[in-house]
Design an enzyme around this catalytic site. Sequence first.
Site, PDB file in Angstrom:
ATOM      1  N   PHE A 265       0.928 -15.691 -10.302  1.00  0.00           N
ATOM      2  CA  PHE A 265       0.090 -14.960 -11.066  1.00  0.00           C
ATOM      3  C   PHE A 265      -0.487 -15.407 -12.492  1.00  0.00           C
ATOM      4  O   PHE A 265      -0.943 -14.643 -13.261  1.00  0.00           O
ATOM      5  CB  PHE A 265       0.915 -13.358 -11.418  1.00  0.00           C
ATOM      6  CG  PHE A 265       1.788 -13.102 -10.353  1.00  0.00           C
ATOM      7  CD1 PHE A 265       1.281 -12.437  -9.173  1.00  0.00           C
ATOM      8  CD2 PHE A 265       3.170 -12.913 -10.358  1.00  0.00           C
ATOM      9  CE1 PHE A 265       1.911 -11.912  -8.244  1.00  0.00           C
ATOM     10  CE2 PHE A 265       3.624 -12.472  -9.333  1.00  0.00           C
ATOM     11  CZ  PHE A 265       3.394 -11.916  -8.274  1.00  0.00           C
ATOM     12  N   ILE A 491       0.215 -19.533  -3.511  1.00  0.00           N
ATOM     13  CA  ILE A 491       1.300 -19.047  -4.178  1.00  0.00           C
ATOM     14  C   ILE A 491       1.519 -17.488  -3.830  1.00  0.00           C
ATOM     15  O   ILE A 491       2.235 -16.890  -4.471  1.00  0.00           O
ATOM     16  CB  ILE A 491       0.593 -18.715  -5.855  1.00  0.00           C
ATOM     17  CG1 ILE A 491      -0.834 -17.673  -6.073  1.00  0.00           C
ATOM     18  CG2 ILE A 491       0.330 -20.331  -6.487  1.00  0.00           C
ATOM     19  CD1 ILE A 491      -1.100 -17.504  -7.244  1.00  0.00           C
ATOM     20  N   GLY A 492       0.935 -17.277  -2.678  1.00  0.00           N
ATOM     21  CA  GLY A 492       1.208 -15.936  -1.848  1.00  0.00           C
ATOM     22  C   GLY A 492       0.302 -15.026  -1.282  1.00  0.00           C
ATOM     23  O   GLY A 492       0.789 -14.421  -0.356  1.00  0.00           O
ATOM     24  N   ILE A 627     -14.377 -10.049   4.318  1.00  0.00           N
ATOM     25  CA  ILE A 627     -12.720 -10.064   4.481  1.00  0.00           C
ATOM     26  C   ILE A 627     -12.319 -11.063   5.662  1.00  0.00           C
ATOM     27  O   ILE A 627     -12.666 -10.802   6.724  1.00  0.00           O
ATOM     28  CB  ILE A 627     -12.410  -8.561   4.769  1.00  0.00           C
ATOM     29  CG1 ILE A 627     -12.504  -7.462   3.562  1.00  0.00           C
ATOM     30  CG2 ILE A 627     -10.748  -8.744   4.973  1.00  0.00           C
ATOM     31  CD1 ILE A 627     -12.304  -8.167   2.186  1.00  0.00           C
ATOM     32  N   LYS A 631      -5.004  -8.754   7.149  1.00  0.00           N
ATOM     33  CA  LYS A 631      -3.771  -8.344   6.825  1.00  0.00           C
ATOM     34  C   LYS A 631      -3.302  -8.818   5.406  1.00  0.00           C
ATOM     35  O   LYS A 631      -2.854  -8.151   4.375  1.00  0.00           O
ATOM     36  CB  LYS A 631      -2.795  -8.827   7.764  1.00  0.00           C
ATOM     37  CG  LYS A 631      -2.726  -8.075   8.854  1.00  0.00           C
ATOM     38  CD  LYS A 631      -1.253  -8.635   9.514  1.00  0.00           C
ATOM     39  CE  LYS A 631      -0.887  -7.708  11.167  1.00  0.00           C
ATOM     40  NZ  LYS A 631       0.356  -8.227  11.495  1.00  0.00           N
ATOM     41  N   THR A 632      -3.647  -9.890   5.139  1.00  0.00           N
ATOM     42  CA  THR A 632      -3.449 -10.622   3.745  1.00  0.00           C
ATOM     43  C   THR A 632      -3.979  -9.795   2.683  1.00  0.00           C
ATOM     44  O   THR A 632      -3.783  -9.932   1.716  1.00  0.00           O
ATOM     45  CB  THR A 632      -3.451 -12.158   3.759  1.00  0.00           C
ATOM     46  OG1 THR A 632      -4.614 -12.564   4.238  1.00  0.00           O
ATOM     47  CG2 THR A 632      -2.508 -12.850   4.650  1.00  0.00           C
ATOM     48  N   LYS A 699     -16.125 -13.389  -1.353  1.00  0.00           N
ATOM     49  CA  LYS A 699     -16.115 -13.419  -2.546  1.00  0.00           C
ATOM     50  C   LYS A 699     -14.635 -13.547  -3.156  1.00  0.00           C
ATOM     51  O   LYS A 699     -14.574 -14.424  -4.249  1.00  0.00           O
ATOM     52  CB  LYS A 699     -16.550 -12.254  -3.406  1.00  0.00           C
ATOM     53  CG  LYS A 699     -18.148 -12.266  -2.920  1.00  0.00           C
ATOM     54  CD  LYS A 699     -18.811 -11.279  -3.729  1.00  0.00           C
ATOM     55  CE  LYS A 699     -18.792  -9.770  -3.453  1.00  0.00           C
ATOM     56  NZ  LYS A 699     -19.996  -8.920  -4.102  1.00  0.00           N
ATOM     57  N   GLY A 700     -13.749 -12.879  -2.972  1.00  0.00           N
ATOM     58  CA  GLY A 700     -12.248 -13.148  -3.598  1.00  0.00           C
ATOM     59  C   GLY A 700     -12.021 -11.972  -4.291  1.00  0.00           C
ATOM     60  O   GLY A 700     -12.590 -11.059  -4.443  1.00  0.00           O
ATOM     61  N   GLU A 703      -7.953 -11.029  -8.310  1.00  0.00           N
ATOM     62  CA  GLU A 703      -7.792 -10.354  -9.782  1.00  0.00           C
ATOM     63  C   GLU A 703      -8.302  -9.013  -9.619  1.00  0.00           C
ATOM     64  O   GLU A 703      -7.711  -8.146 -10.411  1.00  0.00           O
ATOM     65  CB  GLU A 703      -9.016 -11.052 -10.664  1.00  0.00           C
ATOM     66  CG  GLU A 703      -9.139 -12.659 -10.575  1.00  0.00           C
ATOM     67  CD  GLU A 703      -7.744 -13.538 -10.984  1.00  0.00           C
ATOM     68  OE1 GLU A 703      -7.001 -12.879 -11.626  1.00  0.00           O
ATOM     69  OE2 GLU A 703      -7.564 -14.646 -10.238  1.00  0.00           O
TER      70      GLU A 703
HETATM   71 MO1  MOS Z   1      -4.785 -16.145 -11.609  1.00  0.00          MO
HETATM   72  S1  MOS Z   1      -4.541 -15.464 -13.751  1.00  0.00           S
HETATM   73  O1  MOS Z   1      -6.153 -17.033 -11.915  1.00  0.00           O
HETATM   74  O2  MOS Z   1      -3.305 -17.278 -11.306  1.00  0.00           O
END
Ligand code: MOS
Length: 736
Positions: A265, A491-492, A627, A631-632, A699-700, A703
């Site tokens: 995070f 990271i997940g 998308i 699922k993720t 796009k992502g 956050e």
């Molecule tokens: Mo995130 S706060 O861009 O790991």
Amino acid sequence: MKQILQALQDAKLVQLFKSSFILPLISTISMENKTISNTEGLSRVDGRLKVTGKAKYSAEYNVQGLVYGVLVGSTVAKGSIKAIDTKKAEGAPGVLSVLTYLNAPKIPGYQVDNPPPKGPLKIFYNDQIYFNGQPIALVVADTFERALFAASLVSATYNVTAHQTELKTNMSNGFAPSKGKDYVKGQEDAYKSAPIKIEQEYIIPTEVHNPMELHAIIARWDADDKITVWDKTQGVKSTQRTIAQAFKVPPENVQVTSPFVGGAFGAALRTWPHEIAAVLAAKVLNKPVKLVLSRADMFTSVGYRPYTWQKVGIGATADGKLVGITHEATGQTSAYEDFTEGVVNISQLMYACPNVNTKYRLVSLNVNVPTPMRGPGEATGAFALESAMDELSYALNIDPIELRLKNYADTDPSNNKPYSSKFLSDAYKLGADKIGWSNRSQQPGSVTQNGWLAGYGMAAGMFGAHRSSATVTARMMADGTLILQTAVTDIGPGTGTAMVTVAAETMGIPADKIRFDMGDSSLPPSPTQGGSQITSTVGSAVHDACEALKEKFKTLAGNSSATDYTQILKQQNLDKLEVTTASKGGEEQGKYSMYSWSVHFIKVLVHPATGVIKIDKAVSSADAGTIISAKTARSQMIGGTIMGTGMALMEEAVIDHRYGRLVNNNFADYHVPVQADIPLVEAYFVNKPDPIINPIGAKGMGEIATIGVAAAIANAIYNATGKRVRDLPITPDKLI
Ligand code: MOS
């Protein structure tokens, strides 16, 4: 069930059921505007490894000859070390070394002739203490337990000077950071003369990332100038650079391995002093050293979302057209290094408004340095702006969604650039429909449900959509296996799954024929996983590499349509065919404003006598472009809602300012949401491609999943109770 049956009827999906790593593909993911493709609902490619414990995290490598390090922290917040007693610890069973600033070898990268006045904390550099908990010693022993015991025997005395750890009482020491200039568009403070206005202050306390996996490193020197680390990091390449720089070895001589990361995070975006300490100890002892932070260490060693004060003024005409926005923020930082984030940026571009001014200040305190935490800056800023917009909607007696649509920005209000894509208005409609917004009463405190007060709230979020550069190797093997390689970590969020999806669609081969190698600094370069940029950046690089590989096959096959890759390899007598492709965005980056957008909807129940808050329903809808991995993506949005719930209702790192020391540095006292706190969270996506940002249209969303959630909950609580809480977390005592 209907969806499952439909899915089963799809021949391609039935085929996917047979694949080795795709667990039962029962997808109840809610997707709009998307037909089922051969990768729709692909389960995590590493899911089986994770749930069976076969996925190895940094602390789990059985490196031969391991010894164990435990850090000792200072017990004062400011001053210098007078004396440090390591004798008892050194004499304890199994202890190999106790490193302090007195005996630690100098770290070559730390030795600069004119050190800058501020910068990252240099561990064991001198006697200076900047915060309570700052590492002053590293005890290394033959077992973890012996190191832990010996660490308890280290004691120090200090020359103590008066510390400051409280933002509220130090606001007058605010200074303008070099990054984040004051912003004025049109007239300053125009809201003050508007017919309808609100002006309020908002507080968010310090929040700590607290990923499930503790930060951990195993460091080993393989030669005088060669280092291997197994390290929890969001970026193997940036960790490689930082360690190389600190120990003055060539970057290619630092091997960083981080194939699995148990959440981060933002906390693992940079290389922290404990990582440098482990590498140093490994050098001193000429043995591999494992250092795992304790949960308490995690509160003072790897950053946090900083305590921030904000003030927002918004003015509007009687019919709800914004006249002016003023947004000021002051956040805490450390005494040794400045941390800045875009807290006020959201007010510069969320709404069409002729007059906007923002101001951002920092206050240096005797605390460890903050670091980005999911939705850095914007999550903090959105709490204030989106609470204030809600307050304005009641002052105007206008529905909060209607107020936002009235002030919708079709181009970027801060620079007049067109958006590469913006389907936020679709997201408003989609989410409003799913939460049942039409059931909401505009009159706060007027609806009850089984004796509880019921209310609805919403808030929006945005975050920059980026595409940076990445290099991917795509290698087709004779047996039809496609191997993709790049250094990126996961990271997940499910990066491996998304990348396999992109490759499967681009190559036209089944997902179970694809392997994605990652989390290794020796692989082609990829950016650090952060800033919601990885699907866009690495996904595009995977796409480009696969296209290049297809071209190569086409040339080999004499330009005939070439889809049977194994056949072509066989004909050409090749055991493999590979390409390595560097990929990055072009000039479109400067021409357009690129953002992802989210809207969070909450239905809340509040008990009138006890103030107990229950989230009854949570709906998030987002415009994140195409998308890629259904699922993720859904999981990402759910995770963001959970994190935002912690921010809204529970999380607060509390310092006892008499000692400048955290008092709730554990999971008993620092509350995070648990399963029972979270209802079924629904996630919906507009799922329209961004035609500009990259070839895959994504796009992502890392956050935006969190940005706006806290405000949506605060707004729902106001709608339920008529009580406006502007200092997080909203605990029951603030409602009774
Ligand atoms: Mo995130 S706060 O861009 O790991």
